[in-house]
Design an enzyme around this catalytic site. Structure first.
Site, PDB file in Angstrom:
ATOM      1  CD  GLU A 255     -34.423  36.163  30.402  1.00 29.96           C
ATOM      2  OE1 GLU A 255     -34.022  36.533  29.279  1.00 29.96           O
ATOM      3  OE2 GLU A 255     -33.659  35.691  31.274  1.00 29.96           O
TER       4      GLU A 255
ATOM      5  CG  ASP B  73     -35.360  15.938  36.404  1.00 32.52           C
ATOM      6  OD1 ASP B  73     -35.219  14.837  35.841  1.00 32.52           O
ATOM      7  OD2 ASP B  73     -36.475  16.443  36.620  1.00 32.52           O
TER       8      ASP B  73
END
Length: 306
Positions: A105, A213
């Protein structure tokens, strides 16, 4: 979580992906390069009909990067706690030299909602408290498959002990790959550090799905104006490891930490454990980018040494 929910639709060419997703005859009208990551190339693809989608690409041989990223985004999305871009598909294209791709998207850059950081903190806390059953093979901590932290492989073998997992699957592989940076005395300190790591780390109250992360570059404003997570290196571990990473490269606003701790109080002694968790990321940067990160690694080993 079943394997079919962890794997997006695979396509054998970019053209077949576009046609399957958006209708026969749909074409790419234009492709705009988007700056950002160090590992992949990124593009905004404008399609016939005016729809725009986001594409990452790499060599054919690096399709595993995108399979791992899609699996991570899928795992986060299944918690229903926090936003992520919708995954449209992954694939390889043999045109010319060939390439692999991930279609997502497109993020339009909407303005942030009010209380952006507080809402993000509460949503992250909810993700960390979501059930993790089915995410790990043969254990409580790890993940169903190995993935990547930056460009380096991240080992996710299942363990029943968080402390053992973090030592064996996070720190030891990084120290081994960074051995050339350490002299004999450093190596003795590292061995003692790893042998006594259970005197610093604690087992969590419950296993948590981690982004893995979680620095500021991997939190973006989504199409609803809230904080969305991208570029995950997911695994199941101690939620403190995610919070520690947020503080490594600049940190988030104080309102984020206040809201997170109100939703999920941190275990006593988390400040000392923070450096141990961030040692993993500093070692990873040392192995990827060189000795600029060596002083930070040696500082932590020295300060928490035994």
């Amino acid at each position: 979580m079943s394997d079919n929910k962890m794997n997006p639709q695979y396509f054998t060419s970019l053209e077949s992906a576009i046609n399957s997703l958006f209708g026969e005859g749909t074409k790419i009208e234009s492709a705009s390069r988007i700056s950002g990551g160090d590992i992949n190339e990124a593009y905004g693809l404008m399609l016939t009909g005016g729809k725009c989608i986001f594409m990452k690409s790499n060599t054919k041989e690096n399709l595993s990067f995108f399979n791992a990223e899609a699996a991570g985004l899928t795992a986060i999305a299944h918690t229903q706690a926090i936003g992520t871009p919708n995954i449209l598909g992954v694939g390889t294209d043999n045109d010319r030299a060939g390439f692999s791709f991930l279609l997502l998207e497109f993020i339009s850059g909407k303005s942030r909602i009010r209380n952006y950081w507080e809402d993000f903190a509460r949503q992250l806390s909810e993700m960390h408290r979501a059930p993790t059953a089915g995410l790990v093979s043969n254990g409580k901590y790890g993940f169903g498959s190995d993935n990547y932290i930056g460009m380096r492989r991240q080992v996710n073998t299942g363990y029943d002990s968080w402390i053992s997992f973090f030592r064996d699957c996070r720190l030891e592989p990084q120290f081994k790959d960074a051995a050339r940076y350490f002299d004999r005395e450093d190596t003795k300190k590292i061995v003692r550090f790893l042998d006594h790591i259970d005197e610093v780390l604690v087992e969590p109250e419950y296993p948590s799905l981690l982004h893995g992360d979680l620095w500021s570059g991997n939190v973006i404003t989504g199409n609803d104006g809230g904080a969305w997570l991208i570029d995950p290196a997911v695994y199941v571990g101690h939620a403190e490891a995610d919070i520690a990473m947020t503080e490594l490269f600049g940190g988030f606003p104080p309102s984020f930490y206040d809201a997170y701790k109100e939703a999920t109080p941190l275990q006593s002694g988390h400040e000392r454990r923070r450096d141990v968790y961030n040692l993993y990321h500093l070692l990873n940067h040392l192995n990827m980018f060189g000795r600029t990160y060596l002083p930070g690694v040696k500082r932590i080993i020295g300060e928490i040494g035994f």
